[in-house]
Design a protein around this motif. Sequence first.
Motif, mmCIF file in Angstrom:
data_model
loop_
_atom_site.group_PDB
_atom_site.id
_atom_site.type_symbol
_atom_site.label_atom_id
_atom_site.label_comp_id
_atom_site.label_asym_id
_atom_site.label_seq_id
_atom_site.Cartn_x
_atom_site.Cartn_y
_atom_site.Cartn_z
ATOM 1 N N GLU A 58 6.383 -10.673 12.308
ATOM 2 C CA GLU A 58 5.500 -11.119 13.403
ATOM 3 C C GLU A 58 6.183 -12.174 14.264
ATOM 4 O OE1 GLU A 58 1.037 -10.548 11.517
ATOM 5 O OE2 GLU A 58 2.261 -12.222 10.819
ATOM 6 N N LYS A 59 6.953 -13.057 13.648
ATOM 7 C CA LYS A 59 7.689 -14.071 14.419
ATOM 8 C C LYS A 59 8.669 -13.388 15.374
ATOM 9 C CE LYS A 59 7.686 -17.453 10.681
ATOM 10 N NZ LYS A 59 8.555 -18.085 9.675
ATOM 11 N N PHE A 60 9.356 -12.355 14.870
ATOM 12 C CA PHE A 60 10.297 -11.599 15.697
ATOM 13 C C PHE A 60 9.562 -10.948 16.871
ATOM 14 C CE2 PHE A 60 12.341 -7.569 16.772
ATOM 15 C CZ PHE A 60 13.617 -8.000 17.099
ATOM 16 N N VAL A 61 8.463 -10.266 16.583
ATOM 17 C CA VAL A 61 7.684 -9.590 17.630
ATOM 18 C C VAL A 61 7.202 -10.604 18.668
ATOM 19 C CG1 VAL A 61 5.515 -8.356 18.107
ATOM 20 C CG2 VAL A 61 6.985 -7.632 16.210
ATOM 21 N N ASN A 62 6.672 -11.719 18.210
ATOM 22 C CA ASN A 62 6.144 -12.730 19.131
ATOM 23 C C ASN A 62 7.229 -13.344 20.007
ATOM 24 O OD1 ASN A 62 3.540 -12.312 18.223
ATOM 25 N ND2 ASN A 62 3.654 -13.940 16.691
ATOM 26 N N LYS A 63 8.454 -13.430 19.483
ATOM 27 C CA LYS A 63 9.569 -13.977 20.267
ATOM 28 C C LYS A 63 9.940 -13.070 21.432
ATOM 29 C CE LYS A 63 12.482 -14.880 16.900
ATOM 30 N NZ LYS A 63 13.646 -15.190 16.074
ATOM 31 N N PHE A 64 9.848 -11.751 21.229
ATOM 32 C CA PHE A 64 10.442 -10.827 22.198
ATOM 33 C C PHE A 64 9.483 -9.882 22.901
ATOM 34 C CE2 PHE A 64 13.856 -11.935 19.226
ATOM 35 C CZ PHE A 64 14.698 -12.574 20.131
ATOM 36 N N LYS A 65 8.212 -9.817 22.481
ATOM 37 C CA LYS A 65 7.313 -8.807 23.064
ATOM 38 C C LYS A 65 7.068 -9.020 24.553
ATOM 39 C CE LYS A 65 3.029 -11.077 21.688
ATOM 40 N NZ LYS A 65 1.916 -11.079 20.786
ATOM 41 N N ASN A 66 7.165 -10.258 25.042
ATOM 42 C CA ASN A 66 6.927 -10.533 26.461
ATOM 43 C C ASN A 66 8.195 -10.961 27.195
ATOM 44 O OD1 ASN A 66 4.134 -9.998 26.271
ATOM 45 N ND2 ASN A 66 3.822 -12.026 25.361
ATOM 46 N N ASP A 67 9.351 -10.690 26.614
ATOM 47 C CA ASP A 67 10.624 -11.065 27.228
ATOM 48 C C ASP A 67 11.072 -9.939 28.161
ATOM 49 O OD1 ASP A 67 13.429 -11.381 27.723
ATOM 50 O OD2 ASP A 67 13.535 -12.759 26.028
ATOM 51 N N ALA A 68 10.930 -10.164 29.469
ATOM 52 C CA ALA A 68 11.226 -9.120 30.457
ATOM 53 C C ALA A 68 12.673 -8.640 30.368
ATOM 54 C CB ALA A 68 10.929 -9.637 31.866
ATOM 55 N N GLU A 69 13.596 -9.561 30.169
ATOM 56 C CA GLU A 69 15.023 -9.206 30.133
ATOM 57 C C GLU A 69 15.358 -8.305 28.942
ATOM 58 O OE1 GLU A 69 19.281 -11.392 29.362
ATOM 59 O OE2 GLU A 69 17.647 -12.608 30.180
ATOM 60 N N LEU A 70 14.685 -8.535 27.808
ATOM 61 C CA LEU A 70 15.001 -7.790 26.592
ATOM 62 C C LEU A 70 13.965 -6.709 26.269
ATOM 63 C CD1 LEU A 70 16.134 -10.864 24.516
ATOM 64 C CD2 LEU A 70 17.611 -9.050 25.394
ATOM 65 N N ASN A 71 13.036 -6.461 27.190
ATOM 66 C CA ASN A 71 11.938 -5.543 26.912
ATOM 67 C C ASN A 71 12.405 -4.143 26.533
ATOM 68 O OD1 ASN A 71 9.602 -3.546 27.882
ATOM 69 N ND2 ASN A 71 8.750 -5.498 27.161
ATOM 70 N N THR A 72 13.408 -3.616 27.221
ATOM 71 C CA THR A 72 13.896 -2.266 26.912
ATOM 72 C C THR A 72 14.436 -2.215 25.491
ATOM 73 O OG1 THR A 72 14.434 -1.936 29.227
ATOM 74 C CG2 THR A 72 15.467 -0.432 27.667
ATOM 75 N N ASP A 73 15.249 -3.204 25.118
ATOM 76 C CA ASP A 73 15.801 -3.257 23.760
ATOM 77 C C ASP A 73 14.669 -3.391 22.737
ATOM 78 O OD1 ASP A 73 18.309 -3.114 24.865
ATOM 79 O OD2 ASP A 73 18.890 -5.166 24.386
ATOM 80 N N PHE A 74 13.708 -4.249 23.032
ATOM 81 C CA PHE A 74 12.588 -4.472 22.112
ATOM 82 C C PHE A 74 11.780 -3.186 21.927
ATOM 83 C CE2 PHE A 74 8.124 -5.625 21.366
ATOM 84 C CZ PHE A 74 8.266 -6.293 20.162
#
Length: 156
Positions: A31-47
């Motif tokens: 969940e910590k991982f998901v919360n770090k990156f779920k709204n990161d526009a730059e990394l959204n494709t990778d996520f």
Amino acid sequence: MKEAEIALVNQGKGCTIYTIQFLMDMDSEFEKFVNKFKNDAELNTDFQRLIGVLGKIAGEGAFERYFRLEGKANDRVAALPVLQSKLRLYCLRLSDKILILGNGGVKNTQTYQADPELQGYVLTLQRFDQLLKEGVENGSIEVTETSIETDNIFEL
């Protein structure tokens, strides 16, 4: 020392997915991982690609082809995804049917050892893997084909 337990994330047709839950934290490692990156526009494709691979693993199985081996020869630490990506999610692949997710981050260095945050996630999983093996040996943990049965609190 931090106390942790194993928590179920998803019981799919092909694979049961767990994560590590530190007792002092509200969110599990995944969940910590998901919360770090779920709204990161730059990394959204990778996520999104990584979450898609997890869905495929839940449905089909945690086959070796989905993972990049990361730890030492004697542990089961691996990383998602295998594809080109800046993101790494570290996990323990126990078998095709059992996966334990850890935490992860952006890989900006040649190796995880060169990044203190990523190295910390790998070291946590290596320690957890060691404790799992010890628990199986002493009978306090039972690993079946598709599940991990334990009431253990792990000291990490």
